[in-house]
Design a protein around this motif. Structure first.
Motif, PDB file in Angstrom:
ATOM      1  N   GLU A   1      -7.782  33.011 -34.652  1.00 56.21           N
ATOM      2  CA  GLU A   1      -8.084  34.363 -34.176  1.00 56.21           C
ATOM      3  C   GLU A   1      -9.392  34.917 -34.725  1.00 56.21           C
ATOM      4  OE1 GLU A   1      -6.079  35.463 -31.851  1.00 56.21           O
ATOM      5  OE2 GLU A   1      -4.753  33.769 -32.170  1.00 56.21           O
ATOM      6  N   ARG A   2     -10.319  34.052 -35.112  1.00 55.85           N
ATOM      7  CA  ARG A   2     -11.581  34.534 -35.662  1.00 55.85           C
ATOM      8  C   ARG A   2     -12.752  33.962 -34.873  1.00 55.85           C
ATOM      9  NH1 ARG A   2     -10.822  35.255 -41.634  1.00 55.85           N
ATOM     10  NH2 ARG A   2      -8.870  36.398 -41.750  1.00 55.85           N
TER      11      ARG A   2
ATOM     12  N   GLN B   1     -12.786  40.421 -30.681  1.00 55.19           N
ATOM     13  CA  GLN B   1     -11.372  40.535 -30.342  1.00 55.19           C
ATOM     14  C   GLN B   1     -11.144  41.730 -29.425  1.00 55.19           C
ATOM     15  OE1 GLN B   1      -9.549  41.043 -34.158  1.00 55.19           O
ATOM     16  NE2 GLN B   1     -10.343  43.095 -34.462  1.00 55.19           N
ATOM     17  N   GLU B   2      -9.984  41.700 -28.775  1.00 57.20           N
ATOM     18  CA  GLU B   2      -9.603  42.828 -27.934  1.00 57.20           C
ATOM     19  C   GLU B   2      -9.270  44.022 -28.830  1.00 57.20           C
ATOM     20  OE1 GLU B   2      -7.215  43.094 -23.797  1.00 57.20           O
ATOM     21  OE2 GLU B   2      -6.013  42.414 -25.488  1.00 57.20           O
ATOM     22  N   LEU B   3      -9.691  45.195 -28.410  1.00 60.58           N
ATOM     23  CA  LEU B   3      -9.436  46.401 -29.180  1.00 60.58           C
ATOM     24  C   LEU B   3      -7.938  46.638 -29.274  1.00 60.58           C
ATOM     25  CD1 LEU B   3     -10.658  48.855 -30.642  1.00 60.58           C
ATOM     26  CD2 LEU B   3     -10.700  50.042 -28.455  1.00 60.58           C
ATOM     27  N   HIS B   4      -7.452  46.816 -30.487  1.00 62.99           N
ATOM     28  CA  HIS B   4      -6.012  46.990 -30.701  1.00 62.99           C
ATOM     29  C   HIS B   4      -5.491  48.213 -29.956  1.00 62.99           C
ATOM     30  CE1 HIS B   4      -2.175  46.628 -32.723  1.00 62.99           C
ATOM     31  NE2 HIS B   4      -2.242  47.895 -33.093  1.00 62.99           N
ATOM     32  N   GLY B   5      -4.492  47.984 -29.126  1.00 61.42           N
ATOM     33  CA  GLY B   5      -3.864  49.080 -28.407  1.00 61.42           C
ATOM     34  C   GLY B   5      -4.626  49.567 -27.192  1.00 61.42           C
ATOM     35  N   LYS B   6      -5.712  48.867 -26.829  1.00 57.36           N
ATOM     36  CA  LYS B   6      -6.485  49.320 -25.669  1.00 57.36           C
ATOM     37  C   LYS B   6      -6.945  48.095 -24.866  1.00 57.36           C
ATOM     38  CE  LYS B   6      -9.691  52.961 -24.363  1.00 57.36           C
ATOM     39  NZ  LYS B   6     -10.663  53.983 -24.806  1.00 57.36           N
ATOM     40  N   LYS B   7      -6.112  47.667 -23.955  1.00 56.08           N
ATOM     41  CA  LYS B   7      -6.403  46.480 -23.148  1.00 56.08           C
ATOM     42  C   LYS B   7      -7.631  46.729 -22.276  1.00 56.08           C
ATOM     43  CE  LYS B   7      -3.946  43.045 -20.406  1.00 56.08           C
ATOM     44  NZ  LYS B   7      -2.698  42.707 -19.712  1.00 56.08           N
TER      45      LYS B   7
ATOM     46  N   GLU C   1     -14.147  44.535 -29.060  1.00 53.86           N
ATOM     47  CA  GLU C   1     -14.958  45.045 -30.157  1.00 53.86           C
ATOM     48  C   GLU C   1     -15.720  43.907 -30.820  1.00 53.86           C
ATOM     49  OE1 GLU C   1     -12.977  46.359 -33.813  1.00 53.86           O
ATOM     50  OE2 GLU C   1     -11.063  45.911 -32.836  1.00 53.86           O
TER      51      GLU C   1
ATOM     52  N   LYS D   1     -10.929  39.317 -22.460  1.00 58.18           N
ATOM     53  CA  LYS D   1     -10.822  38.369 -23.567  1.00 58.18           C
ATOM     54  C   LYS D   1     -11.807  37.207 -23.451  1.00 58.18           C
ATOM     55  CE  LYS D   1      -5.969  39.236 -24.716  1.00 58.18           C
ATOM     56  NZ  LYS D   1      -4.609  38.643 -24.777  1.00 58.18           N
TER      57      LYS D   1
ATOM     58  N   LYS E   1     -14.588  36.908 -26.038  1.00 53.47           N
ATOM     59  CA  LYS E   1     -14.369  36.554 -27.442  1.00 53.47           C
ATOM     60  C   LYS E   1     -15.298  35.414 -27.864  1.00 53.47           C
ATOM     61  CE  LYS E   1     -10.900  35.030 -30.748  1.00 53.47           C
ATOM     62  NZ  LYS E   1      -9.498  34.696 -30.993  1.00 53.47           N
TER      63      LYS E   1
END
Length: 432
Positions: free
Chosen positions: A138-139, A381-387, A391, A406, A409
């Motif tokens: 995930e990096r 990564q995808e912004l947490h809580g905002k599909k 970021e 995505k 990424k």
């Protein structure tokens, strides 16, 4: 197995390396919240709060699976192994060396041993422990540990006792790992170490600047980021060489700790504010768009109100893009823990709030310089809580949020920085 990491980027690297050892031997790595046969807590001991968080994580692991093997690793384990072994949930402690033998110890526990103390004397260690990471989950940025240990012995710091003397990784091993990371799709490398400025001093045949120059020519690597440096590392030679390496990110974290010479001397720091100012001026004069971040401690024993004001004003003069503010935390075994004139918790908190307020103001001033600028962003990564929003970071460490999927990424995209929103920019990705 599952691993939970506290602390710095060096710990993050070591956690990834230990995870790789388990994976190569048939273990599945699962999130810490899930049930696992083996839990490893990779600890930090910079402050008493770090120790407390480590203990909380230990107890949480056993709640996830009462039959699990619980291993405590890292700096807190190195300095307080006997204390940690008294915690009922702990099966094993292993410090900041011999992590490559961890599976042997696990096997001994599975065969019936209840408690293992695998912590050895770190102060007599002279060899760099080779741990290797070729992929990160995930990096999009890969941390690369190239240096271990610290011989500075600042009066407040426990880390030299947790990490031992300086040891540098051999250049050939560094270059080989960078090439493997590049082949695995990583475009940005973050060089880390306990005292990165010491890299090469024990080997005597290389230096930090030399290793950066060698990484700079490796195909596929588009960004090189460096961790925390001493201000004395920033010389005219270093800055001129940095200007010739477009892959080297214009973001420098220069540890300050205090902007007051009286306090710096009591801390046993190895520079003055004049030397620090010279390094900052060099960077700002020669490197366009440079971001300079720092650490500042407040409430050091004997720091008077006047000393604090001097430190606050110096930080304002330096124009940092961000300040990481820490309150002094006495660490048993360090000289500063027994210094006279300890500052009260209430006063530390007051000073901390004033320094944080300055940090927020300086950060906003810095970000305002980039409104409507076009910058290259590495989306992570995808912004947490905002599909539908991603970021990422510019080279000079500005966080950017932009609309996208995505598929972005790990991709570098020219982005227009439209609007400051707190500590990040709202951006618009530009079409090629």
């Amino acid at each position: 197995m599952s691993i939970f990491t506290l602390g710095c980027k060096v710990n993050q690297y070591e956690s990834e390396a230990v995870s790789s050892i388990f994976e190569q031997n048939g273990y599945e790595v699962v999130p810490f919240e899930q049930s696992s046969d083996v839990y490893i807590i990779n600890t930090c001991t910079v402050t008493s709060l770090s120790d407390r968080k480590s203990r909380q994580s230990i107890r949480k692991a056993k709640k996830n699976n009462p039959n699990a093997i619980v291993v405590v690793m890292g700096c807190y384990a190195q300095t307080s192994s006997n204390e940690i072994l008294k915690i009922p949930e702990v099966n094993m402690v292993i410090g900041t060396k011999d992590r490559d033998k961890i599976l042997d110890y696990i096997n001994r526990i599975e065969e019936g041993e209840c408690k293992i103390n695998a912590v050895d004397n770190i102060m007599s260690t002279r060899d760099f422990e080779e741990l290797k990471v070729s992929s990160y989950k995930e990096r999009t940025r890969a941390c690369l540990k190239i240096q271990e240990g610290c011989s500075q012995f600042c009066s407040y710091c426990i880390i030299p006792y947790a990490r031992g003397p300086i040891r540098s990784r051999k250049p050939e091993a560094i270059i080989q790992e960078v090439k493997e990371l590049s082949e695995n799709g990583f475009t940005e490398i973050v060089l880390t170490g306990i005292h990165l400025a010491s890299y090469g001093k024990d080997l005597k045949t290389t230096s930090l600047l030399d290793i950066i120059q060698r990484i700079n020519v490796i195909e596929g690597i588009k960004r090189i980021r460096i961790g925390s440096l001493e201000p004395t590392t920033i010389t005219e030679e270093f800055v001129k060489a940095a200007n010739k390496m477009p892959k080297l990110c214009p973001h420098y974290h220069l540890s300050l700790q205090s902007g007051c010479d009286n306090t710096l001397k009591a801390m046993n720091r190895k520079y003055t504010t004049n030397e620090y100012r010279y390094s900052v001026e060099l960077l700002k004069r020669h490197i366009p768009d440079v971001a300079i971040t720092t650490d500042i401690m407040v409430g050091f024993p004997g720091e008077t109100e006047e000393d604090f004001e001097v430190s606050l004003n110096f930080a304002r003069e330096m124009g940092f893009s961000k300040i990481h503010v820490f309150k002094f935390s006495p660490r048993t075994g360090t000289p500063a823990a027994s210094f006279d004139n300890q500052v009260s918790p209430q006063e530390k908190e007051r000073r901390s709030q004033l320094m944080l307020e300055l940090s927020n103001n300086l950060e906003r001033e810095y970000l305002d310089n980039y409104v409507r600028r076009e910058m290259e962003v590495l989306y992570e990564q995808e912004l947490h809580g905002k599909k539908g929003f991603m970021e990422g970071l510019t080279k000079n460490y500005i966080r950017v949020i932009a609309e996208g999927g995505k598929e972005l990424k790990g991709v570098l995209k020219n982005t227009k920085l439209e609007k400051v929103n707190g500590d990040f920019f709202e951006g618009i990705i530009l079409k090629a």
